[in-house]
Write a protein that holds these residues in place. Structure first.
Motif, PDB file in Angstrom:
ATOM      1  N   GLN A  17       0.838  -1.210   0.000  1.00  0.00           N
ATOM      2  CA  GLN A  17       0.000   0.000   0.000  1.00  0.00           C
ATOM      3  C   GLN A  17       0.865   1.249   0.000  1.00  0.00           C
ATOM      4  N   PHE A  18       0.369   2.285  -0.694  1.00  0.00           N
ATOM      5  CA  PHE A  18       1.038   3.584  -0.686  1.00  0.00           C
ATOM      6  C   PHE A  18       0.092   4.624  -0.110  1.00  0.00           C
ATOM      7  N   PRO A  19       0.541   5.375   0.879  1.00  0.00           N
ATOM      8  CA  PRO A  19      -0.284   6.501   1.314  1.00  0.00           C
ATOM      9  C   PRO A  19      -0.143   7.635   0.295  1.00  0.00           C
ATOM     10  N   THR A  20      -1.242   8.189  -0.167  1.00  0.00           N
ATOM     11  CA  THR A  20      -1.168   9.337  -1.084  1.00  0.00           C
ATOM     12  C   THR A  20      -2.068  10.435  -0.539  1.00  0.00           C
ATOM     13  N   LEU A  21      -2.017  11.594  -1.170  1.00  0.00           N
ATOM     14  CA  LEU A  21      -2.815  12.722  -0.689  1.00  0.00           C
ATOM     15  C   LEU A  21      -4.299  12.402  -0.751  1.00  0.00           C
ATOM     16  N   THR A  26      -3.943   0.708  -2.621  1.00  0.00           N
ATOM     17  CA  THR A  26      -3.453  -0.658  -2.484  1.00  0.00           C
ATOM     18  C   THR A  26      -3.018  -1.111  -3.874  1.00  0.00           C
ATOM     19  N   ALA A  27      -1.703  -1.070  -4.113  1.00  0.00           N
ATOM     20  CA  ALA A  27      -1.170  -1.342  -5.449  1.00  0.00           C
ATOM     21  C   ALA A  27      -1.102  -2.837  -5.722  1.00  0.00           C
ATOM     22  N   VAL A  28      -0.850  -3.619  -4.666  1.00  0.00           N
ATOM     23  CA  VAL A  28      -0.768  -5.073  -4.803  1.00  0.00           C
ATOM     24  C   VAL A  28      -1.600  -5.684  -3.684  1.00  0.00           C
ATOM     25  N   GLY A  44      -0.394  -7.444 -17.496  1.00  0.00           N
ATOM     26  CA  GLY A  44      -1.533  -6.657 -17.007  1.00  0.00           C
ATOM     27  C   GLY A  44      -1.375  -5.249 -17.528  1.00  0.00           C
ATOM     28  N   GLU A  45      -2.475  -4.517 -17.527  1.00  0.00           N
ATOM     29  CA  GLU A  45      -2.405  -3.168 -18.078  1.00  0.00           C
ATOM     30  C   GLU A  45      -1.655  -2.242 -17.124  1.00  0.00           C
ATOM     31  N   SER A  46      -1.367  -1.045 -17.600  1.00  0.00           N
ATOM     32  CA  SER A  46      -0.654  -0.055 -16.806  1.00  0.00           C
ATOM     33  C   SER A  46      -1.404   0.200 -15.499  1.00  0.00           C
ATOM     34  N   GLY A  47      -0.687   0.207 -14.385  1.00  0.00           N
ATOM     35  CA  GLY A  47      -1.295   0.471 -13.084  1.00  0.00           C
ATOM     36  C   GLY A  47      -1.825  -0.768 -12.395  1.00  0.00           C
ATOM     37  N   SER A  48      -1.627  -1.953 -12.989  1.00  0.00           N
ATOM     38  CA  SER A  48      -2.186  -3.159 -12.375  1.00  0.00           C
ATOM     39  C   SER A  48      -1.312  -3.706 -11.234  1.00  0.00           C
ATOM     40  N   GLY A  49      -0.142  -3.119 -11.017  1.00  0.00           N
ATOM     41  CA  GLY A  49       0.671  -3.513  -9.866  1.00  0.00           C
ATOM     42  C   GLY A  49       1.867  -4.387 -10.213  1.00  0.00           C
ATOM     43  N   LYS A  50       2.206  -4.494 -11.496  1.00  0.00           N
ATOM     44  CA  LYS A  50       3.307  -5.362 -11.920  1.00  0.00           C
ATOM     45  C   LYS A  50       4.648  -4.882 -11.378  1.00  0.00           C
ATOM     46  N   SER A  51       4.958  -3.612 -11.620  1.00  0.00           N
ATOM     47  CA  SER A  51       6.259  -3.089 -11.175  1.00  0.00           C
ATOM     48  C   SER A  51       6.359  -3.095  -9.657  1.00  0.00           C
ATOM     49  N   THR A  52       5.256  -2.767  -8.990  1.00  0.00           N
ATOM     50  CA  THR A  52       5.267  -2.775  -7.526  1.00  0.00           C
ATOM     51  C   THR A  52       5.570  -4.182  -7.014  1.00  0.00           C
ATOM     52  N   GLY A  54       7.349  -6.485  -8.591  1.00  0.00           N
ATOM     53  CA  GLY A  54       8.772  -6.732  -8.843  1.00  0.00           C
ATOM     54  C   GLY A  54       9.664  -6.045  -7.818  1.00  0.00           C
ATOM     55  N   ARG A  55       9.357  -4.789  -7.539  1.00  0.00           N
ATOM     56  CA  ARG A  55      10.187  -4.043  -6.587  1.00  0.00           C
ATOM     57  C   ARG A  55      10.020  -4.564  -5.169  1.00  0.00           C
ATOM     58  N   ALA A  56       8.799  -5.009  -4.846  1.00  0.00           N
ATOM     59  CA  ALA A  56       8.554  -5.490  -3.479  1.00  0.00           C
ATOM     60  C   ALA A  56       9.406  -6.721  -3.174  1.00  0.00           C
ATOM     61  N   GLN A  61      11.012  -0.385  -1.918  1.00  0.00           N
ATOM     62  CA  GLN A  61       9.811   0.449  -1.875  1.00  0.00           C
ATOM     63  C   GLN A  61      10.169   1.779  -1.253  1.00  0.00           C
ATOM     64  N   PRO A  62       9.387   2.825  -1.567  1.00  0.00           N
ATOM     65  CA  PRO A  62       9.595   4.065  -0.823  1.00  0.00           C
ATOM     66  C   PRO A  62       9.362   3.790   0.668  1.00  0.00           C
ATOM     67  N   ALA A  63      10.040   4.554   1.516  1.00  0.00           N
ATOM     68  CA  ALA A  63       9.959   4.300   2.956  1.00  0.00           C
ATOM     69  C   ALA A  63       8.528   4.385   3.479  1.00  0.00           C
TER      70      ALA A  63
HETATM   71  N1  LIG Z   1       5.510   5.286  -5.071  1.00  0.00           N
HETATM   72  C1  LIG Z   1       4.194   5.259  -5.246  1.00  0.00           C
HETATM   73  N2  LIG Z   1       3.369   6.094  -4.576  1.00  0.00           N
HETATM   74  C2  LIG Z   1       2.028   6.059  -4.752  1.00  0.00           C
HETATM   75  N3  LIG Z   1       1.415   5.226  -5.602  1.00  0.00           N
HETATM   76  C3  LIG Z   1       2.167   4.385  -6.317  1.00  0.00           C
HETATM   77  C4  LIG Z   1       3.600   4.350  -6.187  1.00  0.00           C
HETATM   78  N4  LIG Z   1       4.083   3.395  -7.031  1.00  0.00           N
HETATM   79  C5  LIG Z   1       2.999   2.871  -7.646  1.00  0.00           C
HETATM   80  N5  LIG Z   1       1.863   3.441  -7.223  1.00  0.00           N
HETATM   81  C6  LIG Z   1       0.492   3.103  -7.658  1.00  0.00           C
HETATM   82  O1  LIG Z   1       0.335   1.703  -7.559  1.00  0.00           O
HETATM   83  C7  LIG Z   1      -0.419   1.187  -8.644  1.00  0.00           C
HETATM   84  C8  LIG Z   1       0.364   0.127  -9.371  1.00  0.00           C
HETATM   85  O2  LIG Z   1       1.474   0.716 -10.020  1.00  0.00           O
HETATM   86  P1  LIG Z   1       2.572  -0.124 -10.782  1.00  0.00           P
HETATM   87  O3  LIG Z   1       3.019  -1.241  -9.921  1.00  0.00           O
HETATM   88  O4  LIG Z   1       3.619   0.826 -11.256  1.00  0.00           O
HETATM   89  O5  LIG Z   1       1.752  -0.705 -12.014  1.00  0.00           O
HETATM   90  P2  LIG Z   1       2.259  -1.306 -13.411  1.00  0.00           P
HETATM   91  O6  LIG Z   1       3.709  -1.588 -13.310  1.00  0.00           O
HETATM   92  O7  LIG Z   1       1.425  -2.545 -13.594  1.00  0.00           O
HETATM   93  O8  LIG Z   1       1.940  -0.285 -14.450  1.00  0.00           O
HETATM   94  C9  LIG Z   1      -0.781   2.390  -9.506  1.00  0.00           C
HETATM   95  O9  LIG Z   1      -2.068   2.808  -9.112  1.00  0.00           O
HETATM   96  C10 LIG Z   1       0.257   3.403  -9.125  1.00  0.00           C
HETATM   97  O10 LIG Z   1      -0.232   4.709  -9.291  1.00  0.00           O
END
Ligand SMILES: Nc1ncnc2c1ncn2[C@@H]1O[C@H](COP(=O)(O)OP(=O)(O)O)[C@@H](O)[C@H]1O
Ligand SMILES: [Mg+2]
Length: 282
Positions: A17-21, A26-28, A44-52, A54-56, A61-63
């Motif tokens: 999860q990422f806290p945002t404004l 919940t990205a994953v 998966g399409e853009s924003g589906s949580g793939k990169s998150t 991988g990084r997790a 992850q950001p702190a």
């Molecule tokens: N550092 C972050 N802070 C806030 N939201 C984030 C951050 N990184 C990713 N997200 C959000 O998490 C979701 C998944 O992102 P991401 O894993 O990059 O998807 P994908 O790689 O599938 O395009 C998106 O809604 C994105 O906006």
């Protein structure tokens, strides 16, 4: 010697999860999967949580991010319990990451050869001369014909395809057992993409390592990977052998398949995916 029959990576119930404004994103959500000595695509399409995802695995992850998992076991290590010092020695050495644009991963003020050689020195504690020889051999291994010349180039002096081959050499020279490649060829044009993929494929097979291949390109994953994990809105909706992708049952996967242009069934326009809110629910 690690047990060859065990998965290299096993992820159980991982959420990020990422806290945002505008509230918590919940990205994953609760993803579980394993990776053996095979190529596993995450699609998966853009924003589906793939990169998150991988990084997790790398705990990059950001702190402010909140990550939970019952387990992320890599070989004999529980990454959730590993110290930051342990993680630093695992990253790049036992798990490597290849990103879309090598320019972000390479140091702009160091020649590519020096950077690869540094990696060798850092991980293997060999001398400069040995590190240089190993680097030149590795550059040759990724089909760079004039490694002596390329050794002395700076990152801005190399083309996209060569940059990605350099990244592959740098990421594989420390003999990792797992590679996470996040859209590694998305910035390349089609012919160069095939060359880079075939080099990656050869190295992965020859060294018997596991690959997590993140992509939004279903056609590519279908032909390149052994197994495919389909993500939608942070969840894994389906997981299939690549050869059995046509047997997918989830409506999102079916929609992705139907949206693919095919020579057997030409269509005038790509279908727009219809979505059901229930796919994003528990
Ligand atoms: N550092 C972050 N802070 C806030 N939201 C984030 C951050 N990184 C990713 N997200 C959000 O998490 C979701 C998944 O992102 P991401 O894993 O990059 O998807 P994908 O790689 O599938 O395009 C998106 O809604 C994105 O906006
Ligand atoms: Mg991404």
């Amino acid at each position: 010697m690690p047990d060859q029959s065990q998965p290299i990576l096993s992820v159980k119930n991982m959420s990020v999860q990422f806290p945002t404004l505008s509230g918590v994103v919940t990205a994953v959500k609760n993803v579980s999967f394993t990776v053996g000595r095979e190529k596993v695509g995450i699609i998966g399409e853009s924003g589906s949580g793939k990169s998150t995802t991988g990084r997790a695995i790398m705990r990059l992850q950001p702190a402010t991010a909140k990550m939970v998992a019952d387990e992320i076991r890599f070989e004999d290590i529980d990454l959730m319990r590993a110290s930051e010092a342990d993680m630093r020695s695992i990253r790049g050495r036992r798990i490597s990451m290849i990103l879309q644009d090598p320019k972000y991963s390479l140091n702009p003020v160091m020649t590519v050869g020096e950077q690869i050689a540094e990696t060798v020195i850092l991980h293997e504690r060999v001398g400069r001369r040995e590190a240089r020889a190993r680097t030149l051999a590795m550059l040759e291994r990724v089909n760079i014909r004039d490694p002596e010349r390329v050794f002395d180039l700076y990152p801005h002096e190399v083309s996209g395809g060569m940059g990605q081959r350099i990244m592959i050499s740098m990421m594989l020279i420390s003999s990792p057992s797992l590679i996470i490649a996040d859209e590694p060829t998305s910035a390349l044009d089609v012919t160069v993409r095939q060359q880079v993929l075939s080099i990656l494929d050869d190295l992965i097979t020859e060294r018997n390592i596991g690959l997590v291949f993140i992509s939004h390109d279903l056609n590519l994953v279908k032909s390149f990977c052994d197994r495919v994990i389909i993500m939608y809105a942070g969840r894994i909706v389906e997981e299939l052998e690549a050869a059995k992708l046509e047997e997918a049952t989830h409506p999102y996967t079916r929609g992705l398949l139907q949206a693919l242009p095919s020579l057997d069934h030409p269509r005038d326009r790509l279908e727009v995916l219809r979505r059901d809110p229930s796919w994003a629910e528990a």
